[in-house]
Design an enzyme around this catalytic site. Sequence first.
Site, mmCIF file in Angstrom:
data_model
loop_
_atom_site.group_PDB
_atom_site.id
_atom_site.type_symbol
_atom_site.label_atom_id
_atom_site.label_comp_id
_atom_site.label_asym_id
_atom_site.label_seq_id
_atom_site.Cartn_x
_atom_site.Cartn_y
_atom_site.Cartn_z
ATOM 1 N N GLU A 1 -24.536 -11.840 -19.661
ATOM 2 C CA GLU A 1 -25.380 -12.777 -19.103
ATOM 3 C C GLU A 1 -26.734 -12.174 -18.849
ATOM 4 O O GLU A 1 -27.061 -11.194 -18.181
ATOM 5 C CB GLU A 1 -24.701 -12.628 -17.493
ATOM 6 C CG GLU A 1 -24.905 -14.173 -17.610
ATOM 7 C CD GLU A 1 -24.863 -15.739 -18.372
ATOM 8 O OE1 GLU A 1 -23.638 -15.619 -18.534
ATOM 9 O OE2 GLU A 1 -26.156 -16.854 -18.903
ATOM 10 N N LYS B 1 -21.453 -17.990 -12.408
ATOM 11 C CA LYS B 1 -20.593 -18.108 -13.504
ATOM 12 C C LYS B 1 -19.369 -17.315 -13.133
ATOM 13 O O LYS B 1 -18.237 -17.638 -13.151
ATOM 14 C CB LYS B 1 -20.666 -16.335 -14.227
ATOM 15 C CG LYS B 1 -22.677 -17.252 -14.955
ATOM 16 C CD LYS B 1 -22.385 -17.793 -15.903
ATOM 17 C CE LYS B 1 -23.780 -18.574 -16.328
ATOM 18 N NZ LYS B 1 -23.705 -19.619 -17.924
ATOM 19 N N TYR C 1 0.798 -1.212 -0.191
ATOM 20 C CA TYR C 1 0.166 -0.112 0.409
ATOM 21 C C TYR C 1 1.308 1.512 0.248
ATOM 22 O O TYR C 1 2.192 1.621 -1.086
ATOM 23 C CB TYR C 1 -0.993 0.135 1.193
ATOM 24 C CG TYR C 1 -2.066 0.741 0.453
ATOM 25 C CD1 TYR C 1 -3.039 1.451 0.133
ATOM 26 C CD2 TYR C 1 -2.034 1.793 1.925
ATOM 27 C CE1 TYR C 1 -3.513 2.262 0.198
ATOM 28 C CE2 TYR C 1 -3.601 2.395 2.137
ATOM 29 C CZ TYR C 1 -4.385 2.932 0.833
ATOM 30 O OH TYR C 1 -5.160 3.903 0.568
HETATM 31 O O1 LIG Z 1 -26.579 -20.258 -16.537
HETATM 32 C C1 LIG Z 1 -26.315 -21.496 -17.334
HETATM 33 O O2 LIG Z 1 -26.603 -22.160 -16.749
HETATM 34 C C2 LIG Z 1 -26.589 -21.395 -19.379
HETATM 35 C C3 LIG Z 1 -26.720 -20.609 -19.279
HETATM 36 O O3 LIG Z 1 -26.906 -19.293 -19.345
HETATM 37 C C4 LIG Z 1 -28.360 -19.778 -19.217
HETATM 38 O O4 LIG Z 1 -28.692 -18.914 -19.021
HETATM 39 O O5 LIG Z 1 -29.138 -21.117 -19.154
HETATM 40 MG MG LIG Z 2 -27.743 -17.893 -18.838
#
Ligand SMILES: O=C(O)C[C@H](O)C(=O)O
Ligand SMILES: [Mg+2]
Length: 439
Positions: free
Chosen positions: A208, A166, A111
């Site tokens: 996502e 994820k 730091y």
């Molecule tokens: O999340 C998962 O298992 C796969 C995919 O991205 C989903 O949206 O179903």
């Molecule tokens: Mg997904």
Amino acid sequence: MEYSIIRNLIVEIPQVPGNFAKVVSVIGSEQADLGDIETLKIGTHSTIRDISVQFEDEAHIERVVEKINQIGGGITIHAVSDDVLKAHEGGKIHMGSRREIRSLGDLRRVYTPGVANVCKAIEKDPDQANYFTSIGNSVAIVTDGTAILGLGNIGPVAGMPVMEGKAVLFDQFVGISGVPILLDTSDPDEVVETIKHIHQAYGGILLEDIGSPHCFEIEDRLKAELDIPVMHDDQHGTAVVTLAAILSACRTAGVDLAKAKVGQIGLGAAGLAICRMLMAYGVEEMYGSDLSDDAKDRLEKSGGTVVSSVDEIMEKSDIVVATTGVQGLIKKEQVRKGQIILALSNPHPEIKPDDALEAGAAFAADGRLVNNVLGFPGIFRGALNAKAKEISYPMLIAAAQAIVDSTREGDLVPHPLDPNVHVAVTEAVERAANTGQVQ
Ligand SMILES: O=C(O)C[C@H](O)C(=O)O
Ligand SMILES: [Mg+2]
Ligand SMILES: NC(=O)c1ccc[n+]([C@@H]2O[C@H](COP(=O)([O-])OP(=O)(O)OC[C@H]3O[C@@H](n4cnc5c(N)ncnc54)[C@H](O)[C@@H]3O)[C@@H](O)[C@H]2O)c1
């Protein structure tokens, strides 16, 4: 039977031969689905086991528990616990440090005042941030919560367990720090603007569970405006793994994919990307159906043929892929002998693989098996390793090919816990990023 609940039965079983079999047989005769069994304690007179079981609903659980308690002879259920909720207590991820501070010297190095020199070095040469910060190893996992699995628009906070999941996969499979970012807007202008303002902390952006159609504009604009890899997982991660599964099925069945008739049910984020990927790979007859006219228009503009119903897709196609989020949409009577059926909706498929096989399908899989977990970790690891500025089509094809090459003869895809597949995808993507070539 649709299994939607997992519970762990904590059962005490006196050590008499055949007792354990009695418990298992009750579970089987009540058509509950037996999972992992863990021995918690071996005593002199009895053993305590943790038995993971999938049930249809709460009433099903009660029925099985009552029947096991009725076996007698001291067989007792002590608790019914929920393994899944237990695994989520406190969240699944945390931000940790890579350096320990044990002395004042450490503090000054890690730091202040030491850190100031590193800041100045990066100010002078921004490229140094790749070596002296975590940026090049971090990926933002961005959602607006509008298409969480097949659960629909449940909002970003309810979607957080998926984003944390994820991040766990990124960390464990390829050593990337995945950082969930929850957006309280779906407006493409606002989403793009927000990500542009925060992107500098990350080496890549994984979009996502952002629903269609806004996901298309958001991804296109971010790809054009940012000079780091951006990929919508539900589109391209899914398309890569689906192409790989189809190629493996065709390899085993001796079918030429380009000549096969392929039908896609659901033309949202995943479905349209799968169609585009398959057509780019050479599929000439690509059929699609959706409830939305706009989704159908998008398929036509991409070169596919719209058909009017699920029935027609099932009638016409050698290979069927479904990504609608609608559980049980495909009926056994609609399955044609010898079809390849990938019912990819999570958490529940359009048709259960066993039912499809029973109805005559040659290959059948659901979204647990054919899952973008086989693609996105290695795709991003490869892109970050190559310092790629984007994830290109050759990189995606290279990933699909690597998955096929990692698949054992007769299987559709590799096991997701096979570390080799993530290494193979990483290497193939990195090579493709560096050379622009698949091989
Ligand atoms: O999340 C998962 O298992 C796969 C995919 O991205 C989903 O949206 O179903
Ligand atoms: Mg997904
Ligand atoms: N296995 C995997 O790796 C994977 C990856 C991504 C998505 N998925 C699954 O795919 C599903 C869809 O995800 P998405 O991100 O594409 O969502 P999305 O909302 O973008 O798309 C869903 C599409 O299905 C259409 N649809 C709904 N009911 C239909 C019906 N009866 N007939 C025809 N079309 C219908 C909708 O109109 C929409 O266009 C989800 O269940 C998700 O879990 C699986």
